[in-house]
Design an enzyme around this catalytic site. Structure first.
Site, PDB file in Angstrom:
ATOM      1  N   GLU A 172      38.498  23.369 -79.587  1.00  0.00           N
ATOM      2  CA  GLU A 172      37.120  23.601 -80.041  1.00  0.00           C
ATOM      3  C   GLU A 172      36.545  24.893 -79.464  1.00  0.00           C
ATOM      4  OE1 GLU A 172      37.007  21.527 -82.140  1.00  0.00           O
ATOM      5  OE2 GLU A 172      37.662  19.559 -81.468  1.00  0.00           O
TER       6      GLU A 172
ATOM      7  N   ARG B 289      36.449  35.401 -82.179  1.00  0.00           N
ATOM      8  CA  ARG B 289      36.516  35.346 -83.644  1.00  0.00           C
ATOM      9  C   ARG B 289      35.408  36.202 -84.243  1.00  0.00           C
ATOM     10  NH1 ARG B 289      35.323  30.353 -87.611  1.00  0.00           N
ATOM     11  NH2 ARG B 289      33.636  30.050 -86.138  1.00  0.00           N
TER      12      ARG B 289
ATOM     13  N   GLY C  25      34.506  27.678-102.390  1.00  0.00           N
ATOM     14  CA  GLY C  25      33.486  27.096-103.254  1.00  0.00           C
ATOM     15  C   GLY C  25      33.377  27.735-104.617  1.00  0.00           C
TER      16      GLY C  25
ATOM     17  N   ASP D 112      41.227  26.957 -89.293  1.00  0.00           N
ATOM     18  CA  ASP D 112      42.133  25.813 -89.238  1.00  0.00           C
ATOM     19  C   ASP D 112      43.235  26.006 -90.281  1.00  0.00           C
ATOM     20  OD1 ASP D 112      40.658  24.567 -87.284  1.00  0.00           O
ATOM     21  OD2 ASP D 112      39.556  23.289 -88.669  1.00  0.00           O
TER      22      ASP D 112
ATOM     23  N   TRP E  40      32.952  26.560 -80.514  1.00  0.00           N
ATOM     24  CA  TRP E  40      32.756  27.071 -81.874  1.00  0.00           C
ATOM     25  C   TRP E  40      32.053  26.029 -82.749  1.00  0.00           C
ATOM     26  CZ3 TRP E  40      37.423  27.722 -85.669  1.00  0.00           C
ATOM     27  CH2 TRP E  40      38.097  26.519 -85.838  1.00  0.00           C
TER      28      TRP E  40
ATOM     29  N   ASP F  67      38.375  14.968 -80.973  1.00  0.00           N
ATOM     30  CA  ASP F  67      38.180  14.626 -82.381  1.00  0.00           C
ATOM     31  C   ASP F  67      37.204  13.466 -82.558  1.00  0.00           C
ATOM     32  OD1 ASP F  67      40.369  16.357 -83.702  1.00  0.00           O
ATOM     33  OD2 ASP F  67      41.394  15.340 -82.066  1.00  0.00           O
TER      34      ASP F  67
END
Length: 486
Positions: free
Chosen positions: A182, A228, A245, A321, A373, A429
């Site tokens: 994370e 990032r 999208g 991911d 993040w 998680d």
């Protein structure tokens, strides 16, 4: 051709320990879907680049708990069955959805062929040649993907050592870099990284004040962090927008319930499932080409802006991911290949995090704040009021675990299993799923079950029970030696 600057693509492959946990809509189904639609095509892509002699294509993070599942015989049998079932569902769809049936049958046939010819012995035999040849740089991490800032430092160090040792057993050497779970960080963690042999790790861009144009050493250590670049990364996937999208792409959420296949394209974000248009692969391919060009243009512009601001070539790190590519975004692998081929043609040096350091993209030291993040870029997703019960439960498990005596002269399989269960209960998680209201009941159940197994094993061991008398549940990290907590 003069280089515009350097671009690094970082993919993070992770799913919690799901094998042996049951089927739809959670558990093994998640694993098998991601395996079929992300891991198979991404590995195929990387193998093709390797065959072309390409090095430093991208940096690939594989969490130890996922690597264990992708090598697990139970999981291998399960995904093979799942792929066969996918092909049967594609055939059944021919009664009502002829075009979709043909498309899905071809997809499932390719997946079955790839699995039966390459994957039957697991992921590690495929990953190791990609790492050894330098096609990818591998990132590892702590064993069960815990949110490290909320771990006792003693347990944090043990989890990291266990994870790195697991990677070394599977691939022959431990990685020098990790994707911090994370991107969770608290000041001082770099010293634990240095002690474990970790030389570089990922943080999110805001932890560096948005200046991600170079890697930075952390504090007074030699450990390096990479941030990032959100401006570039969010073109693909952000909390609200991104390429997946587009109306032409396959809609992830709309199912043909008799077959479990996905027959629709996005069509529009506010269009009801029953009103969505049929998926058209040719239309989606046009969108892939368009978005690959847009992304390459965005990277080039960003690098030129950085050169103008800094007076030197800059660095852009885009991180996602792995499961985005193929699972969440059906067309993702095709887009990925198009971008990785087009960027060098546009004058961009494509490499790994290791390659970026070799190219000189290292700035001065930085003091990082507590960060992640997650939403808000703080610890709220994993430590906020919505998960107060999970945080309290995790603290209790840690307290009870660290109160045990780990100084035995030989390995104790019952204690080793108890520690594995404790680590699985502490996975990040579970809190993430509760905060995001994504199968929250399942997440609480899983945290609770692992904690209960931990306590039962400790209790029965204390009452004199031996391993032969107990039903030790299969799990990852058979090499785990709990004496390392002493």
């Amino acid at each position: 051709m003069t280089s515009e600057g350097t671009f690094c693509l970082v993919l993070h492959s992770h799913l919690p320990w799901l094998a042996h946990q049951g089927g739809w809509p959670v558990g093994e189904e998640w694993l098998y879907q991601a395996w079929a639609h992300s891991y198979l095509p991404v590995v195929d892509l990387l193998e093709r680049f390797a065959a072309e002699g390409r090095r430093d294509v991208l940096t690939l993070g594989v969490t130890p708990v996922l690597a264990a599942q992708l090598d697990d015989p139970y999981s291998l049998r399960g995904v093979h069955d799942w792929l066969g079932n996918w092909q049967l569902r594609a055939q059944y769809a021919g009664r009502r959805l002829a075009d979709l049936s043909t498309y899905e049958h071809r997809q499932s046939e390719r997946a079955l062929s790839a699995f039966e010819t390459k994957w039957r012995h697991g992921f590690s035999p495929l990953l190791r040649p990609l790492v050894d040849s330098g096609t990818v740089e591998l990132l590892g991490g702590p064993a069960t993907h815990p949110f490290q800032p909320l771990l006792d430092p003693r347990l944090r160090a043990f989890a990291l050592r266990t994870g790195l040792a697991d990677t070394a057993l599977r691939l022959g050497s431990a990685p020098e870099g990790i994707w911090a779970p994370e991107c969770g960080y608290e000041p001082g963690m770099e010293h634990g990284y240095a002690a474990a042999g970790v030389r570089r790790f990922m943080v999110d861009g805001p932890a560096l004040g948005g200046d991600t144009s170079a890697a930075r050493t952390v504090g007074d250590s030699d450990v390096v962090c990479f941030g990032r670049d959100l401006e570039v990364s969010y073109r693909v996937w952000s909390p609200s927008v991104g390429y997946p999208g587009d109306p032409a792409y396959r809609d992830f959420h709309t199912y043909d319930h008799p077959t479990g296949l996905k027959p629709s394209r996005v069509t529009g974000m506010d269009v009801a499932p029953q009103d969505k248009a049929p998926y058209e692969p040719a239309l989606a391919a046009e969108a892939v080409a368009r978005h690959a060009v847009d992304f390459v243009d965005a990277v080039v512009r960003r690098l030129r802006d950085l050169r103008e601001q800094k007076g030197r070539p800059g660095l852009v790190v885009a991180a996602y991911d792995t499961e985005l590519y193929g699972h969440w975004w059906h067309e993702g692998p095709a887009w990925l290949e198009a971008v990785l081929r087009a960027l060098p043609e546009a004058g961009v040096h494509v490499t790994t995090l290791r390659g970026a350091l070799e190219a000189g993209h290292l700035g001065g030291p930085v003091e990082l704040p507590a960060s992640s993040w997650g939403a808000g870029k703080d610890w709220g997703t994993w430590a906020g009021p919505q998960v107060a019960d999970v945080v309290h439960g995790n603290a209790e498990v840690q307290r009870e675990l660290l109160a045990l005596d780990f100084t035995g002269p030989t390995r104790d399989p019952v204690l080793d299993q108890a520690v594995r269960e404790a680590l699985l209960s502490l996975s990040s998680d579970w809190a993430f799923m509760v905060t995001k209201d994504s199968a929250a009941d399942y997440a609480r159940y899983r945290a609770k079950v692992h904690a209960e197994r931990f306590r039962e094993l400790v209790s029965r061991r204390g009452n004199g029970a031996r391993a032969a008398e107990l039903r030790l549940v299969d799990g990852p990290f058979g090499h785990l030696d709990s004496r390392g907590l002493a």
